[in-house]
Scaffold this motif. Structure first.
Motif, PDB file in Angstrom:
ATOM      1  N   THR A 116       0.841  -1.210   0.000  1.00  0.00           N
ATOM      2  CA  THR A 116       0.000   0.000   0.000  1.00  0.00           C
ATOM      3  C   THR A 116       0.867   1.247   0.000  1.00  0.00           C
ATOM      4  N   ASP A 117       1.925   1.229   0.809  1.00  0.00           N
ATOM      5  CA  ASP A 117       2.852   2.362   0.873  1.00  0.00           C
ATOM      6  C   ASP A 117       3.524   2.581  -0.485  1.00  0.00           C
ATOM      7  N   ASP A 118       4.024   1.510  -1.080  1.00  0.00           N
ATOM      8  CA  ASP A 118       4.683   1.612  -2.380  1.00  0.00           C
ATOM      9  C   ASP A 118       3.714   2.047  -3.466  1.00  0.00           C
ATOM     10  N   LEU A 130       2.283   5.962   2.374  1.00  0.00           N
ATOM     11  CA  LEU A 130       1.278   5.745   3.403  1.00  0.00           C
ATOM     12  C   LEU A 130       1.645   6.543   4.653  1.00  0.00           C
ATOM     13  N   LYS A 131       0.683   7.217   5.233  1.00  0.00           N
ATOM     14  CA  LYS A 131       0.955   8.002   6.423  1.00  0.00           C
ATOM     15  C   LYS A 131       1.506   7.122   7.535  1.00  0.00           C
ATOM     16  N   ALA A 132       2.434   7.694   8.285  1.00  0.00           N
ATOM     17  CA  ALA A 132       3.142   6.929   9.319  1.00  0.00           C
ATOM     18  C   ALA A 132       2.179   6.321  10.333  1.00  0.00           C
ATOM     19  N   GLY A 373      11.539  -2.288  -1.908  1.00  0.00           N
ATOM     20  CA  GLY A 373      10.521  -1.367  -1.426  1.00  0.00           C
ATOM     21  C   GLY A 373       9.981  -1.774  -0.063  1.00  0.00           C
ATOM     22  N   ASP A 374       9.008  -1.036   0.414  1.00  0.00           N
ATOM     23  CA  ASP A 374       8.396  -1.367   1.701  1.00  0.00           C
ATOM     24  C   ASP A 374       7.648  -2.695   1.643  1.00  0.00           C
ATOM     25  N   THR A 375       7.207  -3.082   0.446  1.00  0.00           N
ATOM     26  CA  THR A 375       6.523  -4.366   0.292  1.00  0.00           C
ATOM     27  C   THR A 375       7.385  -5.499   0.817  1.00  0.00           C
ATOM     28  N   GLY A 376       8.670  -5.469   0.492  1.00  0.00           N
ATOM     29  CA  GLY A 376       9.580  -6.515   0.924  1.00  0.00           C
ATOM     30  C   GLY A 376      10.164  -6.310   2.296  1.00  0.00           C
ATOM     31  N   SER A 377      10.608  -5.076   2.587  1.00  0.00           N
ATOM     32  CA  SER A 377      11.313  -4.835   3.851  1.00  0.00           C
ATOM     33  C   SER A 377      10.402  -5.023   5.062  1.00  0.00           C
ATOM     34  N   LEU A 378       9.172  -4.560   4.980  1.00  0.00           N
ATOM     35  CA  LEU A 378       8.244  -4.727   6.110  1.00  0.00           C
ATOM     36  C   LEU A 378       7.832  -6.188   6.279  1.00  0.00           C
ATOM     37  N   ALA A 379       7.644  -6.889   5.158  1.00  0.00           N
ATOM     38  CA  ALA A 379       7.292  -8.314   5.230  1.00  0.00           C
ATOM     39  C   ALA A 379       8.429  -9.114   5.859  1.00  0.00           C
ATOM     40  N   LEU A 380       9.660  -8.877   5.411  1.00  0.00           N
ATOM     41  CA  LEU A 380      10.816  -9.598   5.961  1.00  0.00           C
ATOM     42  C   LEU A 380      11.027  -9.272   7.436  1.00  0.00           C
ATOM     43  N   GLY A 381      10.909  -7.995   7.783  1.00  0.00           N
ATOM     44  CA  GLY A 381      11.114  -7.587   9.171  1.00  0.00           C
ATOM     45  C   GLY A 381      10.100  -8.194  10.117  1.00  0.00           C
ATOM     46  N   SER A 382       8.836  -8.234   9.693  1.00  0.00           N
ATOM     47  CA  SER A 382       7.809  -8.826  10.561  1.00  0.00           C
ATOM     48  C   SER A 382       8.023 -10.327  10.701  1.00  0.00           C
TER      49      SER A 382
END
Length: 473
Positions: A116-118, A130-132, A373-382
């Motif tokens: 969504t952010d990307d 996407l807003k913080a 992108g955030d699609t990957g980094s947020l998924a990997l981090g979680s």
């Protein structure tokens, strides 16, 4: 789901060699291979599609000048990672396993938030994305869901095991007379001569490997047996073997450098005489904090070609080894760590995640053909955060995820110091030339490939130190 199909073929027709698909390690190898090949094949097509649609990254004007040529490089490469993680896991893991269900949910959940952010940045041309507050809301909701499931679902439990030199277990896991179903025959196990030693998962059943001490000419001889426990008996059997849930999984976690000491979350719920909802709420808050912090750390680390993917691959190797060790009672006992039944199945997921990260590096290594992108980094981090929670290694995260931690810390210190000096002196000052830390080294004149390689090396060293904590205590 090939796992179930092959298992059905094995049971129905018993073809030669099909028994190997029962082994967790073999399925994990297959998941890694499938994930690597899938990321290579899918990656090329996604890159071509994104280039055709002119979906590229916007480079910050205040960033390092060396990043200017990267403008227009396709982003949203996290789609490749998610596909290469989820599909092999569904194919080769036991998808009835609660640990697999939760880790897949976490990966997809934050993948959607990142997408969504990307999407807002790329398609709607809003560089702020996407807003913080909405991103934070997604992280908090995920932490809440994961925390609630962990403190309520009966499959999430752990137990301390001690195996003596005679291959038996101390009385805290000594079974009373229990009935088990095996091949449609009821087997009675007498607590006087039964000792559970190893707990693994096979197809839809649980299998216990036991030693029974039988007398032969006055000597006790260990005899290996296996007992299969039907799916509907999971909760009851686990409770019989490992005690009540509130006393086993939720309350304790491993503490680095201490041999016989575990941190207990009930310390914070001082008003409770025994673990209750107070302890549960505390654990849920811890889960929310860890998932938010680690996913943000991975997101911040994703700033150089190959940095986040390489670091995450190494981190996942570390957590995958812990998952396997925690799911094996013999190894857990030897290492003096919590034995977590069913957690071994996470090895399939971690293998897929490692394969996905390595495959993604084929296109993401310098010079990058695509950004995650955030699609990957947020998924990997979680996924990393939830893995650490499941194997009870959350207190080791600053060491395991040292690069995430330092990158996060560099941004926090930079912002805090800038605000402090601006308020006090009227002019904001900076500790680093630019945050996160990797950009500081770039502005110092270090090439980004050297920064990435050194951060990988540091992560490997931290991983070695992490394993050293198992003996240095």
């Amino acid at each position: 789901m090939l796992y179930y199909l092959l298992d059905w073929l094995r049971e129905t027709y018993d073809p030669v060699g099909f028994g190997v698909f029962q082994y967790l390690t073999f399925r994990s190898v297959l998941a890694a291979i499938f994930s690597l090949l899938l990321s290579l094949l899918v990656g090329k097509k996604i890159i071509l599609f994104l280039k055709k649609k002119l979906i590229g990254e916007q480079i910050r004007s205040e960033g390092p000048q060396s990043h200017k040529p990267k403008a227009g490089t396709p982003t949203m490469g996290g789609i490749i990672l998610i596909i290469a993680i989820v599909i092999p896991t569904l194919l080769w893991a036991d998808i009835q396993n609660a640990y697999i269900v939760v880790i897949l949910t976490a990966t997809l959940w934050m993948g959607i938030v990142g997408f969504t952010d990307d999407y807002i940045k790329v398609f709607l041309k809003n560089k702020d994305g996407l807003k913080a507050k909405f991103k934070l809301m997604g992280q908090i909701l995920l932490g809440l869901i994961v925390g609630v499931v962990m403190v309520t679902h009966p499959d999430f439990r752990s137990s301390k095991i001690r195996i003596r030199s005679d291959n038996t277990i101390k009385p805290n896991l000594y079974l009373k007379k229990i009935g088990f179903q095996k091949n449609d025959k009821l087997i009675k196990v007498d607590g006087e001569d039964f000792h559970a030693e190893k707990y693994i998962q096979s197809k839809q059943n649980f299998i216990f490997w036991e030693y029974t001490l039988e007398r032969n000419n006055g000597q006790s001889i260990p005899i290996l047996k296996t007992i299969s426990v039907p799916t509907e008996e999971r909760a009851r059997t686990a409770a019989e073997l490992f005690g009540s849930k509130d006393e086993t999984f939720m309350t304790e976690t491993s503490v680095p450098f201490f041999k016989n000491f575990s941190f207990n979350y009930t310390y914070f719920a001082f008003w409770e005489n025994e673990p209750g909802w107070g302890t549960k709420i505390i654990y849920i808050l811890v889960a929310i904090f860890i998932i938010t912090a680690v996913s943000n750390g991975a997101n911040i680390t994703d700033g150089l070609d190959g940095l986040a993917a390489g670091v995450t691959a190494i981190v996942t190797v570390i957590l995958g080894i812990f998952a396997y060790c925690s799911g094996n009672a013999v190894i857990a006992s030897y290492l003096n760590i919590a034995f977590i039944p069913q957690s071994g199945e996470l090895l399939v997921f971690t293998a897929a995640m490692i394969g996905a990260c390595v495959g993604f590096l084929w296109y993401n290594a310098y010079p990058a053909q695509i950004f995650m992108g955030d699609t990957g980094s947020l998924a990997l981090g979680s996924a990393v955060a939830v893995l650490a929670l499941m194997v009870k290694k959350e207190l080791l995260l600053p060491l395991i995820c040292g690069v995430y931690f330092v990158e996060n810390l560099s941004v926090m210190l930079q912002v805090a110091y800038f605000k402090y000096t601006k308020k006090k002196y009227g002019v904001g000052k900076r500790i680093l030339k630019m945050s996160p830390l990797h950009h500081h080294f770039e502005l110092e004149g270090m090439h980004e490939s050297k920064i990435v390689t050194r951060f990988w090396i540091i992560t490997i060293i931290l991983g070695i130190l992490t394993f050293a904590t198992l003996k240095l205590r």
